[in-house]
Design a protein around this motif. Structure first.
Motif, PDB file in Angstrom:
ATOM      1  N   LEU A 170       0.831  -1.206   0.000  1.00  0.00           N
ATOM      2  CA  LEU A 170       0.000   0.000   0.000  1.00  0.00           C
ATOM      3  C   LEU A 170       0.863   1.252   0.000  1.00  0.00           C
ATOM      4  O   LEU A 170       0.593   2.208  -0.747  1.00  0.00           O
ATOM      5  CB  LEU A 170      -0.925  -0.006   1.224  1.00  0.00           C
ATOM      6  CG  LEU A 170      -1.745   1.263   1.452  1.00  0.00           C
ATOM      7  CD1 LEU A 170      -2.713   1.488   0.298  1.00  0.00           C
ATOM      8  CD2 LEU A 170      -2.492   1.198   2.780  1.00  0.00           C
ATOM      9  N   ILE A 171       1.916   1.241   0.814  1.00  0.00           N
ATOM     10  CA  ILE A 171       2.797   2.407   0.890  1.00  0.00           C
ATOM     11  C   ILE A 171       3.467   2.669  -0.454  1.00  0.00           C
ATOM     12  O   ILE A 171       3.586   3.818  -0.895  1.00  0.00           O
ATOM     13  CB  ILE A 171       3.852   2.195   2.004  1.00  0.00           C
ATOM     14  CG1 ILE A 171       3.163   2.154   3.375  1.00  0.00           C
ATOM     15  CG2 ILE A 171       4.909   3.287   1.975  1.00  0.00           C
ATOM     16  CD1 ILE A 171       4.059   1.670   4.486  1.00  0.00           C
ATOM     17  N   VAL A 172       3.874   1.618  -1.133  1.00  0.00           N
ATOM     18  CA  VAL A 172       4.529   1.777  -2.431  1.00  0.00           C
ATOM     19  C   VAL A 172       3.549   2.313  -3.467  1.00  0.00           C
ATOM     20  O   VAL A 172       3.895   3.157  -4.302  1.00  0.00           O
ATOM     21  CB  VAL A 172       5.115   0.420  -2.889  1.00  0.00           C
ATOM     22  CG1 VAL A 172       5.578   0.500  -4.341  1.00  0.00           C
ATOM     23  CG2 VAL A 172       6.281   0.038  -1.983  1.00  0.00           C
ATOM     24  N   ARG A 173       2.315   1.868  -3.418  1.00  0.00           N
ATOM     25  CA  ARG A 173       1.332   2.275  -4.431  1.00  0.00           C
ATOM     26  C   ARG A 173       0.909   3.737  -4.287  1.00  0.00           C
ATOM     27  O   ARG A 173       0.739   4.433  -5.282  1.00  0.00           O
ATOM     28  CB  ARG A 173       0.102   1.362  -4.351  1.00  0.00           C
ATOM     29  CG  ARG A 173       0.379  -0.067  -4.794  1.00  0.00           C
ATOM     30  CD  ARG A 173      -0.891  -0.904  -4.785  1.00  0.00           C
ATOM     31  NE  ARG A 173      -0.605  -2.310  -4.998  1.00  0.00           N
ATOM     32  CZ  ARG A 173      -0.352  -2.864  -6.182  1.00  0.00           C
ATOM     33  NH1 ARG A 173      -0.360  -2.104  -7.267  1.00  0.00           N
ATOM     34  NH2 ARG A 173      -0.093  -4.147  -6.283  1.00  0.00           N
ATOM     35  N   VAL A 174       0.717   4.198  -3.052  1.00  0.00           N
ATOM     36  CA  VAL A 174       0.178   5.558  -2.871  1.00  0.00           C
ATOM     37  C   VAL A 174       1.244   6.572  -2.498  1.00  0.00           C
ATOM     38  O   VAL A 174       0.991   7.778  -2.548  1.00  0.00           O
ATOM     39  CB  VAL A 174      -0.952   5.567  -1.824  1.00  0.00           C
ATOM     40  CG1 VAL A 174      -2.029   4.572  -2.172  1.00  0.00           C
ATOM     41  CG2 VAL A 174      -0.424   5.310  -0.419  1.00  0.00           C
ATOM     42  N   GLY A 175       2.432   6.101  -2.076  1.00  0.00           N
ATOM     43  CA  GLY A 175       3.485   7.028  -1.673  1.00  0.00           C
ATOM     44  C   GLY A 175       3.563   7.179  -0.171  1.00  0.00           C
ATOM     45  O   GLY A 175       2.578   6.977   0.549  1.00  0.00           O
ATOM     46  N   HIS A 176       4.753   7.554   0.288  1.00  0.00           N
ATOM     47  CA  HIS A 176       5.001   7.672   1.722  1.00  0.00           C
ATOM     48  C   HIS A 176       4.063   8.659   2.411  1.00  0.00           C
ATOM     49  O   HIS A 176       3.451   8.349   3.440  1.00  0.00           O
ATOM     50  CB  HIS A 176       6.447   8.138   1.956  1.00  0.00           C
ATOM     51  CG  HIS A 176       7.456   7.045   1.858  1.00  0.00           C
ATOM     52  ND1 HIS A 176       7.788   6.454   0.678  1.00  0.00           N
ATOM     53  CD2 HIS A 176       8.208   6.441   2.808  1.00  0.00           C
ATOM     54  CE1 HIS A 176       8.711   5.527   0.898  1.00  0.00           C
ATOM     55  NE2 HIS A 176       8.982   5.499   2.179  1.00  0.00           N
ATOM     56  N   ILE A 177       3.973   9.870   1.850  1.00  0.00           N
ATOM     57  CA  ILE A 177       3.255  10.935   2.553  1.00  0.00           C
ATOM     58  C   ILE A 177       1.766  10.648   2.628  1.00  0.00           C
ATOM     59  O   ILE A 177       1.144  10.799   3.686  1.00  0.00           O
ATOM     60  CB  ILE A 177       3.530  12.297   1.877  1.00  0.00           C
ATOM     61  CG1 ILE A 177       5.015  12.645   2.011  1.00  0.00           C
ATOM     62  CG2 ILE A 177       2.669  13.386   2.500  1.00  0.00           C
ATOM     63  CD1 ILE A 177       5.427  13.877   1.248  1.00  0.00           C
ATOM     64  N   ARG A 178       1.177  10.215   1.525  1.00  0.00           N
ATOM     65  CA  ARG A 178      -0.259   9.913   1.548  1.00  0.00           C
ATOM     66  C   ARG A 178      -0.560   8.721   2.458  1.00  0.00           C
ATOM     67  O   ARG A 178      -1.572   8.712   3.171  1.00  0.00           O
ATOM     68  CB  ARG A 178      -0.768   9.663   0.135  1.00  0.00           C
ATOM     69  CG  ARG A 178      -0.957  10.948  -0.662  1.00  0.00           C
ATOM     70  CD  ARG A 178      -1.635  10.685  -1.995  1.00  0.00           C
ATOM     71  NE  ARG A 178      -0.727   9.968  -2.914  1.00  0.00           N
ATOM     72  CZ  ARG A 178      -1.082   9.564  -4.121  1.00  0.00           C
ATOM     73  NH1 ARG A 178      -2.315   9.782  -4.558  1.00  0.00           N
ATOM     74  NH2 ARG A 178      -0.214   8.955  -4.904  1.00  0.00           N
TER      75      ARG A 178
END
Length: 426
Positions: A65-73
């Motif tokens: 999930l973190i990889v798909r949406v990005g760290h900050i989001r």
């Protein structure tokens, strides 16, 4: 530490500091509030177990999930969940609902730790990772202590402390929201099954499991012990603060000691100390001697917080360099299983033996581990001192710590092999 490296890591470290203040406050607050409402010890234990179950799930399955949406989001989503849950605790008291809230909170916290630790990893050169792990540990524990000091100033029956915990989660987004970082890229590493890990480093596996059994109860249920002993809430917050301070101050000296001697002997000494401190707590009423209780709980925190990182060092001594990351992640899983089991087992002792049953539980776990370590020293020769890898201070928060560990021979982020997002493993 170079100023440029520290500057690039300021955002995740500040976010960690802000969040951990609320995290430390909330952990103690929930136990005290449940005790104040006369909730059974068993239910209180289940609330604590739910957090560690969610934490394990969050740290091991949130990576994609973190990889798909990005760290900050991803971080903003986790922090929003944690903020909302903190408010729900204060608005809606129900032990059954709190078990669900705590499970969701553990899941979100696990993802949040993965974001922070992977951000640190991708932004830091390998040569600095040992010092960064130590800095991470100090900031995390110092913020937890600050959370206890804030709790002393609040009424646990009011909404205010839950609001403060929610604010900490929400405000922790700001440093990251004003920054950016490239996606982390990790190498593929050799995989180790738990049976293989047990065969390669049985001492580390057993000690990590025992660490989970004890540390989860100390975090989640130790305030309950002091409450049942008749101690005021303000003094209980102090006790938890002393425990965390002891862990923060003694982890590195004890770890360095393990570099110079057979680590199994050091672990044996640590569990022997847990047994001795447990016997002391069984023999006197803590509410009548707060000074002695403060000293004992600081010593207790010092030894139980050191068990996990020294166990990892024992594993690093016995594993090949290519196995270190997979081994450390497997040991975190062993710790997590223990952490989920402890808050279920300890209430059984307390229901049968009263408040002192908690330290009978600690003493039992320590005594069994001492016997195991004596047996292991009798059947397997120690790793030669000259082959010891240097100790690294760490916290059992997420498997990304294995990647941060300088003993893993990790590559520089820009040298790592880029993978497809659905194949990325943190």
């Amino acid at each position: 530490m170079p100023r440029a490296a520290l500057s690039s890591l300021a955002s995740p470290l500040i976010s960690l500091l802000i969040y951990s203040v609320g995290h430390g406050l909330l952990t103690t607050l929930l136990t005290l509030r449940l005790a104040e409402e006369q909730v059974s010890v068993t239910l209180i234990g289940l609330v604590s177990t739910a957090y560690f179950a969610g934490l394990m799930a969050g740290t091991f399955i949130n990576s994609k999930l973190i990889v798909r949406v990005g760290h900050i989001r991803a971080y903003a989503a986790y922090a929003s969940i944690l903020c909302s849950l903190a408010l729900l605790y204060g608005l809606f008291f129900s032990p059954g609902s709190w078990i669900l809230f705590r499970l969701l909170g553990g899941f979100a916290a696990g993802g949040l730790f993965v974001v922070i630790e992977s951000w640190i990893m991708v932004s830091s050169p390998v040569r600095l990772r040992g010092r960064l792990m130590a800095l991470y540990m100090v900031l995390f524990y110092a913020a937890m202590v600050l959370g206890q000091l804030l709790l002393k100033q609040m009424d646990i029956l009011e909404l205010l402390p839950f609001v403060v915990a929610g604010l900490a989660a929400s405000l922790s987004v700001i440093p990251l929201a004003l920054s950016r970082v490239d996606m982390p890229r990790f190498e593929r590493h050799e995989k180790l099954s738990i049976p293989t890990l047990i065969r390669l480093t049985p001492t580390a596996v057993f000690a990590c499991f025992a660490s989970g059994l004890t540390l989860s109860v100390a975090y989640g249920l130790l305030p309950l012990f002091f409450a049942k002993e008749g101690m005021a809430n303000e003094d209980i917050a102090d006790m938890v603060a002393f425990m965390i301070l002891g862990g923060m101050c003694l982890q590195y000296p004890l770890g360095r000691l393990s570099d110079r001697f057979d680590r199994r002997l050091v672990l044996l000494g640590l569990f022997g100390a847990i047994l001795a401190v447990s016997l002391v707590f069984m023999m006197f009423n803590t509410a009548s001697n707060v000074g002695l209780a403060s000293l004992m709980v600081a010593c207790f925190g010092g030894v139980i917080f050191a068990v996990y990182p020294i166990s990892l060092s024992q594993a690093c001594d016995e594993l090949n360099p290519s196995q270190v990351i997979a081994g450390n992640q497997g040991l975190l899983l062993c710790y997590s299983i223990g952490a989920m089991s402890g808050p279920i087992l300890a209430p059984l002792f307390m229901n049968a033996l009263g408040a002192k049953g908690m330290f009978i539980y600690f003493g039992t776990i320590a005594g069994l581990t001492v016997l195991f370590l004596i047996w292991r020293r009798a059947v397997r020769a120690p790793v030669p001192i000259e082959e010891h890898v240097a100790f690294s201070a760490t916290t059992p928060n997420s498997p990304v710590m294995a990647e941060l560990d300088p003993r893993s021979e990790a590559l520089e982020p820009e040298e790592n092999i880029e993978e497809e997002p659905d194949k990325l493993k943190v």
